[in-house]
Structure formats: C-alpha cells, structure tokens
Write a protein that holds these residues in place. Sequence first.
Motif, PDB file in Angstrom:
ATOM      1  N   LEU A   1       0.818  -1.206   0.000  1.00  0.00           N
ATOM      2  CA  LEU A   1       0.000   0.000   0.000  1.00  0.00           C
ATOM      3  C   LEU A   1       0.855   1.261   0.000  1.00  0.00           C
ATOM      4  N   VAL A   2       1.960   1.238   0.756  1.00  0.00           N
ATOM      5  CA  VAL A   2       2.873   2.382   0.799  1.00  0.00           C
ATOM      6  C   VAL A   2       3.479   2.635  -0.572  1.00  0.00           C
ATOM      7  N   LEU A   3       3.902   1.558  -1.236  1.00  0.00           N
ATOM      8  CA  LEU A   3       4.510   1.682  -2.564  1.00  0.00           C
ATOM      9  C   LEU A   3       3.505   2.231  -3.582  1.00  0.00           C
ATOM     10  N   ILE A   4       2.287   1.698  -3.526  1.00  0.00           N
ATOM     11  CA  ILE A   4       1.252   2.154  -4.449  1.00  0.00           C
ATOM     12  C   ILE A   4       0.899   3.621  -4.193  1.00  0.00           C
ATOM     13  N   GLY A   5       0.750   3.964  -2.900  1.00  0.00           N
ATOM     14  CA  GLY A   5       0.434   5.343  -2.545  1.00  0.00           C
ATOM     15  C   GLY A   5       1.526   6.299  -2.970  1.00  0.00           C
ATOM     16  N   GLY A   6       2.787   5.889  -2.764  1.00  0.00           N
ATOM     17  CA  GLY A   6       3.916   6.724  -3.167  1.00  0.00           C
ATOM     18  C   GLY A   6       3.951   6.937  -4.659  1.00  0.00           C
ATOM     19  N   ALA A   7       3.655   5.881  -5.411  1.00  0.00           N
ATOM     20  CA  ALA A   7       3.641   5.983  -6.871  1.00  0.00           C
ATOM     21  C   ALA A   7       2.558   6.935  -7.351  1.00  0.00           C
ATOM     22  N   LEU A   8       1.376   6.846  -6.723  1.00  0.00           N
ATOM     23  CA  LEU A   8       0.281   7.742  -7.102  1.00  0.00           C
ATOM     24  C   LEU A   8       0.606   9.189  -6.777  1.00  0.00           C
ATOM     25  N   LEU A   9       1.234   9.397  -5.588  1.00  0.00           N
ATOM     26  CA  LEU A   9       1.614  10.749  -5.175  1.00  0.00           C
ATOM     27  C   LEU A   9       2.652  11.323  -6.121  1.00  0.00           C
ATOM     28  N   LEU A  10       3.644  10.495  -6.495  1.00  0.00           N
ATOM     29  CA  LEU A  10       4.693  10.936  -7.412  1.00  0.00           C
ATOM     30  C   LEU A  10       4.091  11.299  -8.764  1.00  0.00           C
ATOM     31  N   LYS A  11       3.152  10.481  -9.222  1.00  0.00           N
ATOM     32  CA  LYS A  11       2.503  10.745 -10.498  1.00  0.00           C
ATOM     33  C   LYS A  11       1.756  12.069 -10.457  1.00  0.00           C
ATOM     34  N   ARG A  12       1.136  12.335  -9.312  1.00  0.00           N
ATOM     35  CA  ARG A  12       0.369  13.578  -9.166  1.00  0.00           C
ATOM     36  C   ARG A  12       1.276  14.800  -9.260  1.00  0.00           C
ATOM     37  N   PHE A  13       2.447  14.709  -8.588  1.00  0.00           N
ATOM     38  CA  PHE A  13       3.338  15.859  -8.548  1.00  0.00           C
ATOM     39  C   PHE A  13       4.162  16.011  -9.824  1.00  0.00           C
ATOM     40  N   THR A  14       4.316  14.932 -10.566  1.00  0.00           N
ATOM     41  CA  THR A  14       5.106  15.008 -11.791  1.00  0.00           C
ATOM     42  C   THR A  14       4.226  15.061 -13.026  1.00  0.00           C
ATOM     43  N   LYS A  15       2.934  15.241 -12.837  1.00  0.00           N
ATOM     44  CA  LYS A  15       2.016  15.323 -13.962  1.00  0.00           C
ATOM     45  C   LYS A  15       2.431  16.467 -14.870  1.00  0.00           C
ATOM     46  N   SER A  16       2.526  16.205 -16.157  1.00  0.00           N
ATOM     47  CA  SER A  16       3.006  17.203 -17.094  1.00  0.00           C
ATOM     48  C   SER A  16       2.044  18.384 -17.174  1.00  0.00           C
ATOM     49  N   THR A  17       2.619  19.583 -17.318  1.00  0.00           N
ATOM     50  CA  THR A  17       1.829  20.792 -17.455  1.00  0.00           C
ATOM     51  C   THR A  17       1.371  20.909 -18.895  1.00  0.00           C
ATOM     52  N   THR A  18       0.099  21.143 -19.102  1.00  0.00           N
ATOM     53  CA  THR A  18      -0.418  21.231 -20.462  1.00  0.00           C
ATOM     54  C   THR A  18      -0.106  22.591 -21.078  1.00  0.00           C
ATOM     55  N   ARG A  19      -0.288  22.689 -22.383  1.00  0.00           N
ATOM     56  CA  ARG A  19      -0.069  23.949 -23.091  1.00  0.00           C
ATOM     57  C   ARG A  19      -0.983  25.041 -22.560  1.00  0.00           C
ATOM     58  N   TRP A  20      -2.204  24.683 -22.204  1.00  0.00           N
ATOM     59  CA  TRP A  20      -3.128  25.686 -21.683  1.00  0.00           C
ATOM     60  C   TRP A  20      -2.815  26.062 -20.239  1.00  0.00           C
ATOM     61  N   ASP A  21      -2.165  25.157 -19.493  1.00  0.00           N
ATOM     62  CA  ASP A  21      -1.698  25.510 -18.146  1.00  0.00           C
ATOM     63  C   ASP A  21      -0.655  26.614 -18.246  1.00  0.00           C
ATOM     64  N   HIS A  22       0.269  26.476 -19.195  1.00  0.00           N
ATOM     65  CA  HIS A  22       1.294  27.507 -19.402  1.00  0.00           C
ATOM     66  C   HIS A  22       0.639  28.844 -19.756  1.00  0.00           C
ATOM     67  N   THR A  23      -0.356  28.785 -20.619  1.00  0.00           N
ATOM     68  CA  THR A  23      -1.057  30.005 -21.033  1.00  0.00           C
ATOM     69  C   THR A  23      -1.707  30.691 -19.847  1.00  0.00           C
ATOM     70  N   ARG A  24      -2.366  29.907 -19.009  1.00  0.00           N
ATOM     71  CA  ARG A  24      -3.035  30.466 -17.831  1.00  0.00           C
ATOM     72  C   ARG A  24      -2.041  31.111 -16.880  1.00  0.00           C
ATOM     73  N   ILE A  25      -0.912  30.452 -16.641  1.00  0.00           N
ATOM     74  CA  ILE A  25       0.094  30.981 -15.714  1.00  0.00           C
ATOM     75  C   ILE A  25       0.648  32.311 -16.211  1.00  0.00           C
ATOM     76  N   VAL A  26       0.960  32.375 -17.504  1.00  0.00           N
ATOM     77  CA  VAL A  26       1.504  33.615 -18.068  1.00  0.00           C
ATOM     78  C   VAL A  26       0.456  34.728 -18.026  1.00  0.00           C
ATOM     79  N   ALA A  27      -0.763  34.429 -18.429  1.00  0.00           N
ATOM     80  CA  ALA A  27      -1.820  35.450 -18.425  1.00  0.00           C
ATOM     81  C   ALA A  27      -2.072  35.974 -17.009  1.00  0.00           C
ATOM     82  N   ASP A  28      -2.122  35.077 -16.041  1.00  0.00           N
ATOM     83  CA  ASP A  28      -2.340  35.498 -14.649  1.00  0.00           C
ATOM     84  C   ASP A  28      -1.174  36.346 -14.135  1.00  0.00           C
TER      85      ASP A  28
END
Length: 270
Positions: free
Chosen positions: A29-56
């Motif tokens: 369970l620890v390994l699975i949870g860690g993998a899910l957490l890592l995936k969440r934090f390393t999720k790639s930023t989309t092109r529209w995420d970049h647009t939103r950050i710059v506009a804001d």
Amino acid sequence: MCTGSVSGSDSESGSNGWSKAPGVVLKALVLIGGALLLKRFTKSTTRWDHTRIVADSLAGEKFSREQASRDPENYFNLRWLSCPAAEMVDGSRVLYFEQAFWRTPHKPFRQRFFMVKPCSKEMKCDVELSSYAIRDSEEYRNFCDRSKDQRPQPEEVIGDIAEHLTTIYLKRCDRGKRCLYEGSTPPDGYPNTWNGASYCTSELTVLKNSEIHTWDRGYDNDGNQVWGVKGGPYEFKPAPASSFSDPFSSLNFPPQFMEKRIEGSFVLQE
C-alpha cells in the motif's frame, strides 16, 4: 473422508504466515500510494496551463519604483496595469494593458491588447504573447480601474483588436533559474518607425510573484539602437500604489529634461 488433527508444526507455520501478511500488504500500500503521489506531482503541465500561468502573471498593477530609485538617470517609476478583457473562441486570453507615470495613472502613454495562447506543437516554445493596437484607445483609457459594467464588453473588445504589433515567444525557464518563463521576438523583430527606427525587438521574463521584466528597443537600418533603455529591462514588481513616495517622479523634472529622457528611453505610442 476422515480429517486428522493439525500437528503442532503445521499450526506454527500457519501462524507465522498470517503474521507476515499484514506487513507485506502495508508495504504494498505504501509503494502504491507513493507511486500515485509521485505521479500527481510530476504530472506534465499542459499547453493551456502555461497560457493560464503567463496570463495570470501579466495581470495586475505593478511598478518599476525600486529600479527607478537605484538608477533614476535611466529608468522612470512606471505603472503597469493589465486585466482580463475577453476570451477568443479558441480559448486565447485577451488582456487590456496600459502604462503610465505612477503619479498620473489616469493618463496612460501606452495602451495595448495582449493576446496569450499556447505555441503550436511544432514550435519550440510554450506560450505566444502578442500585442495589438486598440481601434479606439481613448475609449479604453483606465479600463482596469473601472467597474465591469462601465467597461467595453468582451464582444466589443474583440471587435476593437486592431493592428498586430509584436509577438514574443515564451519558453518555460530551465530548472534552477529564478524565472518561470522567458522569451523574445524573432531576431529581426517587427516593423517600427519611431525616432528613425526601422524595426523593434522585445524581451519579456515572467518571474515568481507575478514580477515582470520587459525590454523594448528600436533599431535603424544599420542596426544602431535609436530608442529604448540600454542598460537592461524594466523591472515591474507588484506593489500598492499608496505605498510610494518617489523622489524620482516625472513631475520633479523640467519638461525639457523629460522630453530628452523619453526620446532615449522607450516609445510612448507607436
């Protein structure tokens, strides 16, 4: 079939097996949870995420006060003001932008529309930041300072987007750098005829906390710089206007001195 009794050794073996099972399950369970957490934090930023950050980051009220205090001979204390104005059908964000001397914010000397959208997939950048002239700039003066019902509405804004002026191609900064995004116009820039120029270039950097650095320069046919600051970009930092007491305000200099400085500093209205 008769069932015999369980021997002592069999009982002990079974007991040990069950005692080990919870530990194995917990580790899994620890390994699975860690993998899910890592995936969440390393999720790639989309092109529209970049647009939103710059506009804001572009939006809001910012000043170059600190820079003007350090180097009053070359930099003014300017007010940068930008806010959302409309959204295009394709999702591109349109912002209204104006600059003014901080003591006369109701008299902007530069007014633009910014259009922020993702770079196309074949380009080596993340966000396109284009500037456009405004069809009737007087109608938009102090746009961001007005209540929404007193502003031109989004459909009017889209209709008032006029001549394309420049496009800056922004790329996410490399890890470890102070900036978030940085970029520039193409090396040959865009047409510009102010003060003897034949073309102009722009550089822009987005830093943390919505700080913006921008550097606009004009060049003649021989590549000589004919307008724009030479020492580096203007540095705009978010700050409340009421906190300023600036001895380097434009109002403290005689008109002739101001005109001379303006000629060598930046374009008021192309």
